[in-house]
Design a protein around this motif. Structure first.
Motif, PDB file in Angstrom:
ATOM      1  N   PHE A 211      15.485  21.549   4.494  1.00  0.00           N
ATOM      2  CA  PHE A 211      16.935  21.676   4.674  1.00  0.00           C
ATOM      3  C   PHE A 211      17.548  20.324   5.025  1.00  0.00           C
ATOM      4  CE2 PHE A 211      20.741  22.290   7.172  1.00  0.00           C
ATOM      5  CZ  PHE A 211      21.414  23.312   6.522  1.00  0.00           C
ATOM      6  N   LEU A 212      16.929  19.607   5.964  1.00  0.00           N
ATOM      7  CA  LEU A 212      17.466  18.306   6.363  1.00  0.00           C
ATOM      8  C   LEU A 212      17.386  17.290   5.226  1.00  0.00           C
ATOM      9  CD1 LEU A 212      16.086  18.065  10.012  1.00  0.00           C
ATOM     10  CD2 LEU A 212      18.470  18.398   9.305  1.00  0.00           C
ATOM     11  N   ASP A 213      16.350  17.400   4.412  1.00  0.00           N
ATOM     12  CA  ASP A 213      16.245  16.503   3.261  1.00  0.00           C
ATOM     13  C   ASP A 213      17.393  16.752   2.275  1.00  0.00           C
ATOM     14  OD1 ASP A 213      13.959  15.355   4.298  1.00  0.00           O
ATOM     15  OD2 ASP A 213      12.583  16.616   3.132  1.00  0.00           O
ATOM     16  N   ILE A 214      17.751  18.027   2.120  1.00  0.00           N
ATOM     17  CA  ILE A 214      18.899  18.342   1.260  1.00  0.00           C
ATOM     18  C   ILE A 214      20.185  17.844   1.911  1.00  0.00           C
ATOM     19  CG2 ILE A 214      20.253  20.206   0.216  1.00  0.00           C
ATOM     20  CD1 ILE A 214      17.624  21.853   0.158  1.00  0.00           C
ATOM     21  N   ALA A 215      20.306  18.062   3.231  1.00  0.00           N
ATOM     22  CA  ALA A 215      21.513  17.645   3.958  1.00  0.00           C
ATOM     23  C   ALA A 215      21.766  16.149   3.818  1.00  0.00           C
ATOM     24  CB  ALA A 215      21.398  18.019   5.431  1.00  0.00           C
ATOM     25  N   ALA A 216      20.701  15.387   3.731  1.00  0.00           N
ATOM     26  CA  ALA A 216      20.846  13.932   3.610  1.00  0.00           C
ATOM     27  C   ALA A 216      21.559  13.533   2.328  1.00  0.00           C
ATOM     28  CB  ALA A 216      19.465  13.278   3.675  1.00  0.00           C
ATOM     29  N   THR A 217      21.591  14.448   1.339  1.00  0.00           N
ATOM     30  CA  THR A 217      22.244  14.149   0.060  1.00  0.00           C
ATOM     31  C   THR A 217      23.638  14.775  -0.036  1.00  0.00           C
ATOM     32  OG1 THR A 217      21.418  16.106  -1.139  1.00  0.00           O
ATOM     33  CG2 THR A 217      19.954  14.189  -0.988  1.00  0.00           C
TER      34      THR A 217
ATOM     35  N   PRO B 149      26.554  28.733  18.159  1.00  0.00           N
ATOM     36  CA  PRO B 149      25.932  27.532  18.726  1.00  0.00           C
ATOM     37  C   PRO B 149      24.481  27.728  19.146  1.00  0.00           C
ATOM     38  CG  PRO B 149      28.168  27.752  19.543  1.00  0.00           C
ATOM     39  CD  PRO B 149      27.881  28.997  18.764  1.00  0.00           C
ATOM     40  N   GLY B 150      24.173  28.862  19.777  1.00  0.00           N
ATOM     41  CA  GLY B 150      22.806  29.103  20.235  1.00  0.00           C
ATOM     42  C   GLY B 150      21.794  29.099  19.106  1.00  0.00           C
ATOM     43  N   PRO B 151      21.941  29.977  18.110  1.00  0.00           N
ATOM     44  CA  PRO B 151      21.012  29.971  16.976  1.00  0.00           C
ATOM     45  C   PRO B 151      20.957  28.640  16.245  1.00  0.00           C
ATOM     46  CG  PRO B 151      22.284  32.000  16.998  1.00  0.00           C
ATOM     47  CD  PRO B 151      22.874  31.118  18.048  1.00  0.00           C
ATOM     48  N   LEU B 152      22.093  27.971  16.131  1.00  0.00           N
ATOM     49  CA  LEU B 152      22.129  26.697  15.423  1.00  0.00           C
ATOM     50  C   LEU B 152      21.276  25.657  16.151  1.00  0.00           C
ATOM     51  CD1 LEU B 152      23.568  25.709  12.853  1.00  0.00           C
ATOM     52  CD2 LEU B 152      25.380  24.798  14.307  1.00  0.00           C
ATOM     53  N   HIS B 153      21.353  25.637  17.489  1.00  0.00           N
ATOM     54  CA  HIS B 153      20.539  24.700  18.263  1.00  0.00           C
ATOM     55  C   HIS B 153      19.069  25.085  18.234  1.00  0.00           C
ATOM     56  CE1 HIS B 153      24.254  22.894  19.756  1.00  0.00           C
ATOM     57  NE2 HIS B 153      23.511  21.945  20.280  1.00  0.00           N
ATOM     58  N   ARG B 154      18.784  26.388  18.268  1.00  0.00           N
ATOM     59  CA  ARG B 154      17.375  26.813  18.223  1.00  0.00           C
ATOM     60  C   ARG B 154      16.721  26.410  16.911  1.00  0.00           C
ATOM     61  NH1 ARG B 154      19.499  31.273  21.040  1.00  0.00           N
ATOM     62  NH2 ARG B 154      19.671  32.574  19.162  1.00  0.00           N
ATOM     63  N   LEU B 155      17.477  26.421  15.833  1.00  0.00           N
ATOM     64  CA  LEU B 155      16.941  25.976  14.542  1.00  0.00           C
ATOM     65  C   LEU B 155      16.879  24.459  14.445  1.00  0.00           C
ATOM     66  CD1 LEU B 155      18.779  28.405  12.068  1.00  0.00           C
ATOM     67  CD2 LEU B 155      16.321  28.378  12.591  1.00  0.00           C
ATOM     68  N   GLY B 156      17.556  23.763  15.362  1.00  0.00           N
ATOM     69  CA  GLY B 156      17.597  22.303  15.296  1.00  0.00           C
ATOM     70  C   GLY B 156      18.446  21.805  14.153  1.00  0.00           C
ATOM     71  N   LEU B 157      19.508  22.557  13.827  1.00  0.00           N
ATOM     72  CA  LEU B 157      20.375  22.185  12.705  1.00  0.00           C
ATOM     73  C   LEU B 157      21.817  21.981  13.156  1.00  0.00           C
ATOM     74  CD1 LEU B 157      18.958  24.615   9.977  1.00  0.00           C
ATOM     75  CD2 LEU B 157      18.408  22.198  10.348  1.00  0.00           C
ATOM     76  N   HIS B 158      22.003  21.620  14.420  1.00  0.00           N
ATOM     77  CA  HIS B 158      23.321  21.337  14.964  1.00  0.00           C
ATOM     78  C   HIS B 158      23.800  19.969  14.450  1.00  0.00           C
ATOM     79  CE1 HIS B 158      20.089  20.070  17.600  1.00  0.00           C
ATOM     80  NE2 HIS B 158      20.849  19.087  18.005  1.00  0.00           N
ATOM     81  N   TYR B 159      25.039  19.638  14.774  1.00  0.00           N
ATOM     82  CA  TYR B 159      25.663  18.426  14.233  1.00  0.00           C
ATOM     83  C   TYR B 159      24.854  17.172  14.527  1.00  0.00           C
ATOM     84  CZ  TYR B 159      29.130  14.669  13.683  1.00  0.00           C
ATOM     85  OH  TYR B 159      29.789  13.514  13.333  1.00  0.00           O
ATOM     86  N   GLU B 160      24.404  17.026  15.751  1.00  0.00           N
ATOM     87  CA  GLU B 160      23.671  15.803  16.122  1.00  0.00           C
ATOM     88  C   GLU B 160      22.403  15.646  15.292  1.00  0.00           C
ATOM     89  OE1 GLU B 160      24.877  18.049  18.198  1.00  0.00           O
ATOM     90  OE2 GLU B 160      26.501  16.891  19.142  1.00  0.00           O
ATOM     91  N   ALA B 161      21.706  16.758  15.008  1.00  0.00           N
ATOM     92  CA  ALA B 161      20.475  16.689  14.216  1.00  0.00           C
ATOM     93  C   ALA B 161      20.777  16.337  12.768  1.00  0.00           C
ATOM     94  CB  ALA B 161      19.730  18.016  14.294  1.00  0.00           C
TER      95      ALA B 161
ATOM     96  N   ARG C 247      23.440  14.840  11.662  1.00  0.00           N
ATOM     97  CA  ARG C 247      24.030  13.502  11.606  1.00  0.00           C
ATOM     98  C   ARG C 247      22.956  12.411  11.568  1.00  0.00           C
ATOM     99  NH1 ARG C 247      28.235  10.980  16.084  1.00  0.00           N
ATOM    100  NH2 ARG C 247      29.011   9.254  14.789  1.00  0.00           N
ATOM    101  N   GLU C 248      21.785  12.697  12.094  1.00  0.00           N
ATOM    102  CA  GLU C 248      20.698  11.710  12.061  1.00  0.00           C
ATOM    103  C   GLU C 248      20.249  11.417  10.639  1.00  0.00           C
ATOM    104  OE1 GLU C 248      17.442  12.800  14.553  1.00  0.00           O
ATOM    105  OE2 GLU C 248      18.601  12.689  16.410  1.00  0.00           O
ATOM    106  N   VAL C 249      20.394  12.394   9.739  1.00  0.00           N
ATOM    107  CA  VAL C 249      19.968  12.167   8.354  1.00  0.00           C
ATOM    108  C   VAL C 249      21.136  11.799   7.446  1.00  0.00           C
ATOM    109  CG1 VAL C 249      17.989  13.709   8.606  1.00  0.00           C
ATOM    110  CG2 VAL C 249      20.137  14.618   7.697  1.00  0.00           C
ATOM    111  N   ARG C 250      22.382  12.093   7.905  1.00  0.00           N
ATOM    112  CA  ARG C 250      23.571  11.729   7.121  1.00  0.00           C
ATOM    113  C   ARG C 250      24.715  11.455   8.097  1.00  0.00           C
ATOM    114  NH1 ARG C 250      25.527  12.165   1.559  1.00  0.00           N
ATOM    115  NH2 ARG C 250      27.493  11.037   1.691  1.00  0.00           N
ATOM    116  N   ASP C 251      24.878  10.191   8.478  1.00  0.00           N
ATOM    117  CA  ASP C 251      25.785   9.884   9.587  1.00  0.00           C
ATOM    118  C   ASP C 251      27.261  10.052   9.254  1.00  0.00           C
ATOM    119  OD1 ASP C 251      26.195   7.684   7.994  1.00  0.00           O
ATOM    120  OD2 ASP C 251      25.687   6.198   9.517  1.00  0.00           O
ATOM    121  N   ASP C 252      27.612  10.109   7.957  1.00  0.00           N
ATOM    122  CA  ASP C 252      29.022  10.282   7.603  1.00  0.00           C
ATOM    123  C   ASP C 252      29.322  11.694   7.103  1.00  0.00           C
ATOM    124  OD1 ASP C 252      27.757  10.201   5.150  1.00  0.00           O
ATOM    125  OD2 ASP C 252      29.234   8.851   4.223  1.00  0.00           O
ATOM    126  N   ILE C 253      28.454  12.646   7.440  1.00  0.00           N
ATOM    127  CA  ILE C 253      28.655  14.007   6.949  1.00  0.00           C
ATOM    128  C   ILE C 253      29.864  14.652   7.621  1.00  0.00           C
ATOM    129  CG2 ILE C 253      27.224  15.240   8.652  1.00  0.00           C
ATOM    130  CD1 ILE C 253      26.108  16.795   6.090  1.00  0.00           C
TER     131      ILE C 253
END
Length: 395
Positions: free
Chosen positions: A88-94, A104-116, A118-124
């Protein structure tokens, strides 16, 4: 409406990662897809819930999903597995945009929140939409259309009309919030085009619907101190509804004194032509109950078509009341490769240079998973391994 494979839409070249479900988020990304964006829809192995909302012509294709999932490519990946999350993060980078309605809770548990992400695509441009603000104590409370309609005062509108509190028979909260998501994303993309800066957008459904309801119904209560109670009188009368003619139903809305005079004279009530109730805009609001009733009382004398012709001649807003079946029959037909013939809800936006298009039919569950991963550099053997491990589901 175009059904070509290429897009000249205003969002052509924008890539959207859609981690949303049911209707609100998918409605937003359907709009972005119609406007030319390449939308990658991430769903579970059993498919998104909108695929089974209501009946449909084929398994996995409800009547709702046939239009809601168009212009999207589907990938079904297990986000709870570390390798699925990485894919998923590899796709997000594109991608230029990510949209999710996970709380917010489920999103953080999956590790797919904004900060995570943004690490792969800082201008997303990252948009999260959920029931309540993330800063509130209800941040993780489940919220569906019914819940938000009640919380935003929709039920109270019916009470003020003299009925029991009720809900609008439409998923209005989901759809209004979906439009708000699309608007916010386009605005953020424009900001990025000027500055190169991405950002996180939060769309709390309760805030959107409260603004939606109170735009007119805040009324005199908006002043501090209030000069009147909340609620716009003309809209809250139970008499505001389609009116019976000799052969059907119509809706006529006289909007000024001349309209009322013409209607009452044509309807055989010249005694009402000089009535002071409609002589001023304020009077027409205050007396909306009785005026709606008086207008309805004269309409059974003619057919709907006759009244529409009369109203056209006198420039009075009017329309015959359409049934849902009639509206569906007006839609153009298209052929889905799996579901067969179906009715297309055309994109409502009309651009003179960059038309909205329908380029792809609604996809099957995970139909484009291999294609998407291959595009971002995954070797065939690696994709085969993800399928063998049950992390990626393909048709």
């Amino acid at each position: 409406m175009s059904t070509g494979e290429t897009s000249a839409g205003p969002l052509s070249g924008v890539r959207v990662l859609d981690l949303s479900s049911v209707l609100m988020g998918p409605a937003a990304t359907r709009t972005l897809g119609d406007l030319g964006a390449d939308v990658i829809f991430v769903e579970p192995a059993k498919g998104d819930r909108n695929r089974t909302m209501g009946s449909g012509p084929a398994e996995g294709f409800s009547g709702i999903s046939l239009n809601l999932l168009r212009n999207k490519r589907s990938i079904a990946v297990d986000l709870k597995h570390p390798r699925g999350r990485q894919a998923f993060l590899d796709i997000a980078a594109t991608c230029d945009v990510m949209i999710t309605n996970l709380r917010p809770g489920p999103l953080h548990r999956l590790g797919l929140h904004y900060e995570a992400v943004r690490e792969v695509r800082d201008d997303i441009v990252f948009c999260r939409a959920h029931g309540y603000p993330s800063s509130s104590d209800q941040a993780n409370a489940p919220a569906y259309d019914d819940i938000i309609q009640s919380a935003s005062g929709v039920g109270d509108l019916f009470r003020r009309m003299g009925a029991e509190p009720s809900l609008l028979p439409s998923l209005v909260a989901d759809k209004v919030c979906g439009l708000t998501i699309a608007n916010a994303v386009v605005a953020a993309l424009y900001h990025r085009s000027l500055t190169g800066q991405g950002q996180c957008i939060e769309i709390p459904m309760i805030d959107v619907m409260r603004a939606f309801v109170l735009t007119e119904h805040g009324s005199g209560a908006i002043s501090e101190p209030p000069v009147a109670e909340a609620g716009y009188a003309r809209i809250l009368t139970p008499e505001r509804k389609p009116q019976k003619t000799s052969d059907g139903w119509i809706n006529i809305l006289p909007y000024d004194a001349a309209h009322y005079i013409a209607l009452f004279e044509a309807g055989g009530r010249p005694d009402l032509a000089e009535d002071e109730r409609f002589s001023s805009a304020r009077g027409r609001v205050v007396h909306s109950d009785s005026l709606y009733r008086d207008v309805a009382s004269v309409l059974p004398q003619r057919t709907s078509a006759e009244w529409v012709a009369f109203c056209e001649e006198h420039r009075i807003p009017a329309t015959e009341a359409a049934s849902l079946d009639e509206l569906v029959e007006q839609l153009p037909l298209a052929e889905h490769p799996v579901a067969g013939p179906y009715r297309v809800i055309p994109p409502p936006e009309q651009f003179s240079v960059t038309p909205a298009t329908i380029r792809r039919p609604a996809p099957g569950i995970g139909e484009h998973g291999r294609e998407i991963l291959s595009e971002i550099g995954y070797e065939a053997a690696a994709i085969d391994d993800l399928e063998a491990e049950g992390i990626l589901t393909s048709p």
